[in-house]
Write an enzyme that holds these catalytic residues in place. Structure first.
Site, short mmCIF file in Angstrom:
data_model
loop_
_atom_site.label_atom_id
_atom_site.label_comp_id
_atom_site.label_asym_id
_atom_site.label_seq_id
_atom_site.Cartn_x
_atom_site.Cartn_y
_atom_site.Cartn_z
N GLU A 162 0.81 -1.23 0.00
CA GLU A 162 0.00 0.00 0.00
C GLU A 162 0.84 1.28 0.00
O GLU A 162 0.62 2.18 0.81
CB GLU A 162 -0.97 -0.02 1.19
CG GLU A 162 -1.91 -1.21 1.15
CD GLU A 162 -2.79 -1.34 2.38
OE1 GLU A 162 -2.76 -0.46 3.26
OE2 GLU A 162 -3.53 -2.35 2.47
N GLU A 268 -6.23 -10.55 -1.43
CA GLU A 268 -7.05 -10.33 -0.22
C GLU A 268 -8.54 -10.28 -0.60
O GLU A 268 -9.27 -9.38 -0.18
CB GLU A 268 -6.63 -9.03 0.48
CG GLU A 268 -5.14 -8.99 0.82
CD GLU A 268 -4.72 -7.76 1.62
OE1 GLU A 268 -5.58 -7.03 2.12
OE2 GLU A 268 -3.50 -7.54 1.71
O1 G3I Z 1 -5.60 -8.19 18.94
C1 G3I Z 1 -6.33 -7.04 19.42
C2 G3I Z 1 -7.17 -7.40 20.60
O2 G3I Z 1 -6.34 -7.80 21.65
C3 G3I Z 1 -8.02 -6.19 20.99
O3 G3I Z 1 -8.88 -6.54 22.01
C4 G3I Z 1 -8.83 -5.68 19.81
C5 G3I Z 1 -9.60 -4.42 20.14
O4 G3I Z 1 -9.85 -3.65 18.98
O5 G3I Z 1 -7.95 -5.40 18.75
C6 G3I Z 1 -7.20 -6.52 18.31
O6 G3I Z 1 -6.38 -6.13 17.25
C7 G3I Z 1 -7.02 -5.90 16.01
C8 G3I Z 1 -6.38 -6.84 14.98
O7 G3I Z 1 -6.92 -6.57 13.71
C9 G3I Z 1 -6.59 -8.33 15.31
O8 G3I Z 1 -7.94 -8.63 15.25
C10 G3I Z 1 -6.82 -4.47 15.60
O9 G3I Z 1 -7.55 -3.61 16.49
C11 G3I Z 1 -7.31 -4.25 14.19
O10 G3I Z 1 -6.95 -2.95 13.76
C12 G3I Z 1 -6.65 -5.26 13.28
O11 G3I Z 1 -7.21 -5.09 12.00
C13 G3I Z 1 -6.49 -5.67 10.93
C14 G3I Z 1 -6.18 -4.61 9.91
O12 G3I Z 1 -5.54 -5.20 8.80
C15 G3I Z 1 -5.26 -3.53 10.45
O13 G3I Z 1 -4.94 -2.61 9.46
C16 G3I Z 1 -7.37 -6.74 10.31
O14 G3I Z 1 -7.52 -7.82 11.23
C17 G3I Z 1 -6.74 -7.25 9.03
O15 G3I Z 1 -7.66 -8.07 8.36
C18 G3I Z 1 -6.38 -6.09 8.14
O16 G3I Z 1 -5.77 -6.58 6.98
C19 G3I Z 1 -5.42 -5.59 5.98
C20 G3I Z 1 -4.18 -6.09 5.29
O17 G3I Z 1 -3.17 -6.33 6.22
C21 G3I Z 1 -3.71 -5.08 4.24
N1 G3I Z 1 -4.77 -4.77 3.31
C22 G3I Z 1 -6.05 -4.36 3.93
C23 G3I Z 1 -6.51 -5.42 4.92
C24 G3I Z 1 -7.88 -5.09 5.49
O18 G3I Z 1 -7.85 -3.91 6.24
#
Ligand code: G3I
Length: 371
Positions: A162, A268
């Site tokens: 990105e 993705e």
């Molecule tokens: O692990 C913590 C947990 O302990 C906590 O309680 C909770 C509260 O919000 O957050 C958890 O972490 C989250 C993590 O995912 C695991 O679930 C984060 O807040 C959350 O921001 C994170 O989101 C991820 C996101 O990337 C971050 O940018 C998504 O799972 C993941 O699917 C997403 O993947 C991205 C690719 O890497 C790049 N392209 C876009 C794609 C979708 O956004």
């Protein structure tokens, strides 16, 4: 459906009964990995519950359906390298072993990104950004340690993720501000030095919907090529919506990206059924208007999703020699990042891990593409 295709599905189902006897697995339907063109990888992003084996229903499904996995979060910078002198590889090692134990192509996601990267990576003295030399050294250490650790076990890495704005200009990320535009070239060089045999990818979203962003990705690829730096494939993430991109958009995007000489990956894939506007703030409940499918997906939308997926796979199959991998961003609807407090339905398996009409239609398309 061709006779040969039908026979393949029957034998897949028979094999399943013989080896597992599990109606739970039979309910998954035929295996996508057995239906895709030979040489294609088809996979899903897995979360830690899955790669650690706790989510056993999903583990069965992943094992049966896919020949590649991507790590949804586990191999990101902040997961692996939270402090300058501390790497945390335990969960990542289990993710890699999960895929290797099943003979899958294990993907690395990702090395250099503006998100999910700890502050220390970019910080200099007195709150300023680190200087170029310092930031390059941190990048090199991270890449050589992580890529080096999984040398020979990870098939390919999203080296840079990105880096573009939607208008095709380079995103003003801390990496770029600290190092300069050549941070992309340096990241690919470091990754190649750490493992000359690992595949190296540039990965971004909206490359099918926004021609100007796609042009930016093509500039990145050509710049690397002109510098003599290896890049093996470009990933269109495939965070799509019903109707956008259209089949024609996908066709054009693959044609143009492939014209650079590198292979194209759909890295993705999911299809968002909800409007972005109105998404609730983290931890807040959604408004009823922003969450129209809280009680289930109406049949007409379910069918429209199935048609969209079928059309998408039809186009991907016309480009079967241009594409090396299709990866869904998650296994089943309940796993998807697109829920975020709402009920979304972006994938091929529902919350009970049952195949959806979209799965059936993708299977039909995969079974009938052969001449
Ligand atoms: O692990 C913590 C947990 O302990 C906590 O309680 C909770 C509260 O919000 O957050 C958890 O972490 C989250 C993590 O995912 C695991 O679930 C984060 O807040 C959350 O921001 C994170 O989101 C991820 C996101 O990337 C971050 O940018 C998504 O799972 C993941 O699917 C997403 O993947 C991205 C690719 O890497 C790049 N392209 C876009 C794609 C979708 O956004």
């Amino acid at each position: 459906m061709s006779r040969r295709g039908f026979a393949r599905v029957l034998s897949a189902a028979a094999g399943l009964t013989a080896t597992t006897g599990s109606s739970r697995l039979l309910a998954q339907g035929p295996a996508l990995k057995e239906l895709v063109p030979s040489g294609w990888l088809i996979g899903a992003a897995v979360n830690q519950n899955q790669s650690d084996g706790r989510d056993t229903v999903a583990v069965d499904l992943i094992t049966r359906q896919f020949n590649t996995i991507s790590p949804e979060n586990l191999l990101k910078f902040q997961s692996l390298h939270p402090e300058p002198d501390r790497f945390t590889f335990e969960a990542a090692d289990r993710y890699v072993a999960f895929g290797r134990d099943r003979g899958m192509a294990v993907i690395g996601h990702n090395l250099v990104w503006h998100s999910q990267t700890p502050r220390w990576v970019w910080d200099g003295p007195d709150g300023a950004l680190a200087d170029r030399t310092t930031m390059l050294a941190r990048m090199r250490t991270h890449i050589s340690t992580v890529v080096g650790r999984y040398k020979g076990r990870i098939r390919g890495w999203d080296v840079v993720n990105e880096a573009l704005n939607d208008d095709g200009t380079l995103r003003d990320s801390p990496w770029r501000r600290g190092i300069g535009d050549d941070y992309i070239a340096r990241a690919f060089e470091f990754a190649n030095a750490a493992d000359p045999n690992v595949e190296l990818y540039y990965n971004d979203y909206n490359l099918a919907t926004r021609p100007e962003k796609r042009a930016g990705a093509i500039r990145i690829i050509k710049d690397l090529q002109q510098r003599g730096i290896r890049i093996d494939a470009v990933g269109e993430q495939g965070h799509w919506r019903l109707g956008a991109p259209t089949a024609a958009d996908v066709d054009r995007a693959i044609t143009e990206l492939r014209a650079t000489g590198v292979k194209v990956l759909i890295t993705e894939l999911d299809v968002n059924l909800l409007a972005s506007a109105g998404a609730p703030a983290p931890g807040q409940p959604p408004s009823p208007e922003s969450n129209p499918y809280a009680d289930g997906l109406p049949d007409d939308v379910q069918q429209a999703l199935a048609r969209y997926y079928a059309d998408a796979f039809r186009v991907l199959l016309t480009h079967r020699d241009d594409i090396a991998r299709v990866t869904f961003w998650g296994v089943s609807d309940g796993d998807s990042w697109l829920n975020r407090g709402r009920a979304n339905y972006p994938l091929l398996w529902d919350r009970q891990r049952r195949p959806k009409p979209a799965f059936d239609d993708v299977v039909k398309v995969l079974m009938t593409w052969r001449p």
